[in-house]
Design an enzyme around this catalytic site. Structure first.
Site, PDB file in Angstrom:
ATOM      1  N   TYR A   1      -7.281  15.309  -9.900  1.00 17.54           N
ATOM      2  CA  TYR A   1      -6.172  14.555 -10.828  1.00 17.54           C
ATOM      3  C   TYR A   1      -5.033  15.282 -11.302  1.00 17.54           C
ATOM      4  O   TYR A   1      -3.855  14.939 -11.137  1.00 17.54           O
ATOM      5  CB  TYR A   1      -7.112  13.882 -11.624  1.00 17.54           C
ATOM      6  CG  TYR A   1      -6.074  12.593 -12.315  1.00 17.54           C
ATOM      7  CD1 TYR A   1      -5.452  11.821 -11.821  1.00 17.54           C
ATOM      8  CD2 TYR A   1      -5.852  12.966 -13.851  1.00 17.54           C
ATOM      9  CE1 TYR A   1      -4.616  10.692 -12.664  1.00 17.54           C
ATOM     10  CE2 TYR A   1      -5.132  11.945 -14.607  1.00 17.54           C
ATOM     11  CZ  TYR A   1      -4.635  10.916 -14.036  1.00 17.54           C
ATOM     12  OH  TYR A   1      -3.961  10.062 -14.506  1.00 17.54           O
TER      13      TYR A   1
ATOM     14  N   ASP B   1       0.936  -1.042  -0.153  1.00 20.66           N
ATOM     15  CA  ASP B   1       0.057   0.020  -0.007  1.00 20.66           C
ATOM     16  C   ASP B   1       0.969   1.311   0.077  1.00 20.66           C
ATOM     17  O   ASP B   1       1.811   1.476   0.885  1.00 20.66           O
ATOM     18  CB  ASP B   1      -0.760  -0.111   1.365  1.00 20.66           C
ATOM     19  CG  ASP B   1      -1.772   1.054   1.440  1.00 20.66           C
ATOM     20  OD1 ASP B   1      -1.637   2.139   0.578  1.00 20.66           O
ATOM     21  OD2 ASP B   1      -2.652   1.204   2.073  1.00 20.66           O
TER      22      ASP B   1
HETATM   23  P1  NAD Z   1      -5.442   1.922 -13.015  1.00 24.07           P
HETATM   24  O1  NAD Z   1      -6.398   2.673 -12.207  1.00 24.07           O
HETATM   25  O2  NAD Z   1      -5.803   0.778 -13.918  1.00 24.07           O
HETATM   26  O3  NAD Z   1      -4.375   1.076 -11.858  1.00 24.07           O
HETATM   27  C1  NAD Z   1      -4.051   1.750 -10.693  1.00 24.07           C
HETATM   28  C2  NAD Z   1      -3.662   0.691  -9.641  1.00 24.07           C
HETATM   29  O4  NAD Z   1      -3.565   1.244  -8.318  1.00 24.07           O
HETATM   30  C3  NAD Z   1      -4.984  -0.040  -9.310  1.00 24.07           C
HETATM   31  O5  NAD Z   1      -4.998  -1.286  -9.420  1.00 24.07           O
HETATM   32  C4  NAD Z   1      -5.319   0.186  -7.804  1.00 24.07           C
HETATM   33  O6  NAD Z   1      -5.802  -0.884  -7.183  1.00 24.07           O
HETATM   34  C5  NAD Z   1      -3.925   0.701  -7.314  1.00 24.07           C
HETATM   35  N1  NAD Z   1      -3.942   1.281  -6.001  1.00 24.07           N
HETATM   36  C6  NAD Z   1      -4.954   2.450  -5.769  1.00 24.07           C
HETATM   37  N2  NAD Z   1      -4.471   2.707  -4.310  1.00 24.07           N
HETATM   38  C7  NAD Z   1      -3.246   2.178  -4.276  1.00 24.07           C
HETATM   39  C8  NAD Z   1      -2.432   2.233  -2.946  1.00 24.07           C
HETATM   40  N3  NAD Z   1      -2.910   3.016  -1.701  1.00 24.07           N
HETATM   41  N4  NAD Z   1      -1.473   1.522  -2.688  1.00 24.07           N
HETATM   42  C9  NAD Z   1      -0.964   0.764  -3.948  1.00 24.07           C
HETATM   43  N5  NAD Z   1      -1.918   0.360  -5.111  1.00 24.07           N
HETATM   44  C10 NAD Z   1      -3.117   1.361  -5.264  1.00 24.07           C
HETATM   45  O7  NAD Z   1      -4.476   3.175 -13.668  1.00 24.07           O
HETATM   46  P2  NAD Z   1      -3.535   2.782 -14.685  1.00 24.07           P
HETATM   47  O8  NAD Z   1      -4.303   3.097 -15.886  1.00 24.07           O
HETATM   48  O9  NAD Z   1      -2.753   1.965 -14.745  1.00 24.07           O
HETATM   49  O10 NAD Z   1      -2.509   4.086 -14.543  1.00 24.07           O
HETATM   50  C11 NAD Z   1      -1.342   4.033 -13.728  1.00 24.07           C
HETATM   51  C12 NAD Z   1      -0.788   5.268 -13.815  1.00 24.07           C
HETATM   52  O11 NAD Z   1      -0.560   6.034 -15.197  1.00 24.07           O
HETATM   53  C13 NAD Z   1      -1.210   6.417 -12.780  1.00 24.07           C
HETATM   54  O12 NAD Z   1      -0.098   7.243 -12.395  1.00 24.07           O
HETATM   55  C14 NAD Z   1      -1.857   7.176 -14.118  1.00 24.07           C
HETATM   56  O13 NAD Z   1      -2.382   8.468 -13.488  1.00 24.07           O
HETATM   57  C15 NAD Z   1      -1.158   6.999 -15.187  1.00 24.07           C
HETATM   58  N6  NAD Z   1      -1.754   7.541 -16.345  1.00 24.07           N
HETATM   59  C16 NAD Z   1      -2.559   6.350 -16.975  1.00 24.07           C
HETATM   60  C17 NAD Z   1      -3.369   6.612 -18.098  1.00 24.07           C
HETATM   61  C18 NAD Z   1      -4.269   5.761 -18.670  1.00 24.07           C
HETATM   62  O14 NAD Z   1      -5.303   6.220 -19.715  1.00 24.07           O
HETATM   63  N7  NAD Z   1      -4.461   4.406 -18.266  1.00 24.07           N
HETATM   64  C19 NAD Z   1      -3.156   7.999 -18.854  1.00 24.07           C
HETATM   65  C20 NAD Z   1      -2.228   8.758 -18.184  1.00 24.07           C
HETATM   66  C21 NAD Z   1      -1.577   8.656 -16.964  1.00 24.07           C
END
Ligand code: NAD
Length: 316
Positions: free
Chosen positions: A142, A53
């Site tokens: 965000y 976490d």
């Molecule tokens: P996602 O929401 O699919 O995955 C994020 C994961 O983090 C989830 O599995 C969640 O359970 C976990 N999480 C939440 N709180 C937590 C905690 N306290 N400790 C540990 N894990 C925790 O997100 P993603 O799409 O895989 O994005 C990953 C990164 O990329 C993020 O920083 C996001 O802002 C960035 N991003 C993603 C996109 C996109 O289109 N997917 C676009 C721009 C930036």
């Protein structure tokens, strides 16, 4: 990168990145982690997995020590639409979580990759060909957390010499894991509905242009940037990267070339529309191209061919 820890590894990016990095660096050299264990996940079965976490600094520190980690790919976060629903938790996870990762990296001399986002821009940012260095006054929590993260990463590099690197991702499109509640999610759901229902209701209105990228390019960006010669990196964090920019009607028309019966209508979600309207229409990613050779492989047409083929295999 030799021994890698991925936080938030069960999300949209992490679930594909983990296997990708295990193929390159070896299964036992890539430790996946998340807040909770999902026994169903291939990632958990396939190699080392730990409960981390990111709000508990001791979870991060113990795992880094246990596996002798040298690079942390920090993906744990709340995305834009979810973050607007719970801004306090978005701040905690996205900023305090990153702060904890950076503190552990400072103490253990780990490199850190952190994705920022097109959400780090706002309505006063130039919307077309948005430059690398420009106005950043986002209007979502965000976005506020993403700008804060960019600054924190720069600070830890300048002040403590932590090898921080990162990109500003556009919306990411993939077939393995569904997106986690972002504003660009429609560009994934449209492919599922095209195959499963033959029709799609879009929550953004016609003409809403945003940058997007297919997941294989997003994964390559991490490896390429983390392996880049640090002497060539002027920016280090928050590189603009993009692969394509399209509107709902443009992606619809592309899918319809393959599925002539496919139809789409609109039912606009005002919250996500307002968020989308505050983000750029298209990014200028020339700085990433110059500093570390960024060069995506997929455009809208080649991505659509691959998405439809992979989803047919998965769903039919
Ligand atoms: P996602 O929401 O699919 O995955 C994020 C994961 O983090 C989830 O599995 C969640 O359970 C976990 N999480 C939440 N709180 C937590 C905690 N306290 N400790 C540990 N894990 C925790 O997100 P993603 O799409 O895989 O994005 C990953 C990164 O990329 C993020 O920083 C996001 O802002 C960035 N991003 C993603 C996109 C996109 O289109 N997917 C676009 C721009 C930036």
């Amino acid at each position: 990168m030799k021994k890698i820890l991925i936080t938030g590894a069960l999300g949209q990016i992490g679930s594909e990145l983990t296997s990708h990095l295990r193929n390159i660096y070896g299964v036992n050299n890539v430790v996946a982690s998340s807040k909770t264990r999902n026994e169903e996940s291939r990632i958990v079965e396939e190699g080392p997995f730990e409960i981390v976490d990111v709000l508990k600094v001791e979870d991060i520190a113990e795992t880094v020590k246990k596996y002798d980690i040298d690079s942390i790919i920090h993906l744990a976060a709340l995305l834009s639409a979810v973050g607007e629903g719970n801004p306090a938790l978005a701040w905690k996870v996205n900023v305090d979580g990153l702060f904890n990762v950076l503190e552990v990296a400072r103490e253990t001399k780990c490199a850190v990759f952190t994705p920022s986002s097109i959400a780090a821009f706002g309505p006063s940012t130039p919307p077309d060909k948005t430059p690398q260095d420009t106005l950043q006054r986002p209007t979502t929590m965000y976005g506020v957390t993403k700008v804060s993260g960019e600054l924190l990463c720069d600070y830890y590099f300048k002040k403590f010499g932590v090898d921080t690197r990162g990109v500003r991702y556009p919306g990411l499109i993939s077939y393995e894991t569904l997106p986690g509640g972002g504003t660009t999610d429609y560009a994934v759901h449209i492919y599922y509905d095209a195959i499963q229902k033959g029709k799609f209701t879009c929550y953004l209105k016609e003409g809403t242009a945003m940058d997007m990228m297919y997941m294989p390019d997003a994964l390559d960006a991490i490896v390429q940037l983390m392996e880049a010669d640090p002497n060539k990196l002027v920016h280090r964090n928050a590189f603009n990267i993009t692969a394509m920019s399209f509107t709902p009607e443009k992606i619809f028309a592309e899918i319809k070339k393959h599925l002539p019966e496919f139809s789409m209508d609109y039912h606009v979600d005002p919250i996500r529309q307002e968020i989308a309207d505050s983000w750029p229409n298209s990014l200028d990613d020339s700085v990433a191209r110059e500093e570390w050779g960024w060069n995506p492989k997929y455009d809208l047409s080649s991505m659509t061919v691959d998405m439809l083929a992979k989803l047919r295999e998965k769903l039919c």
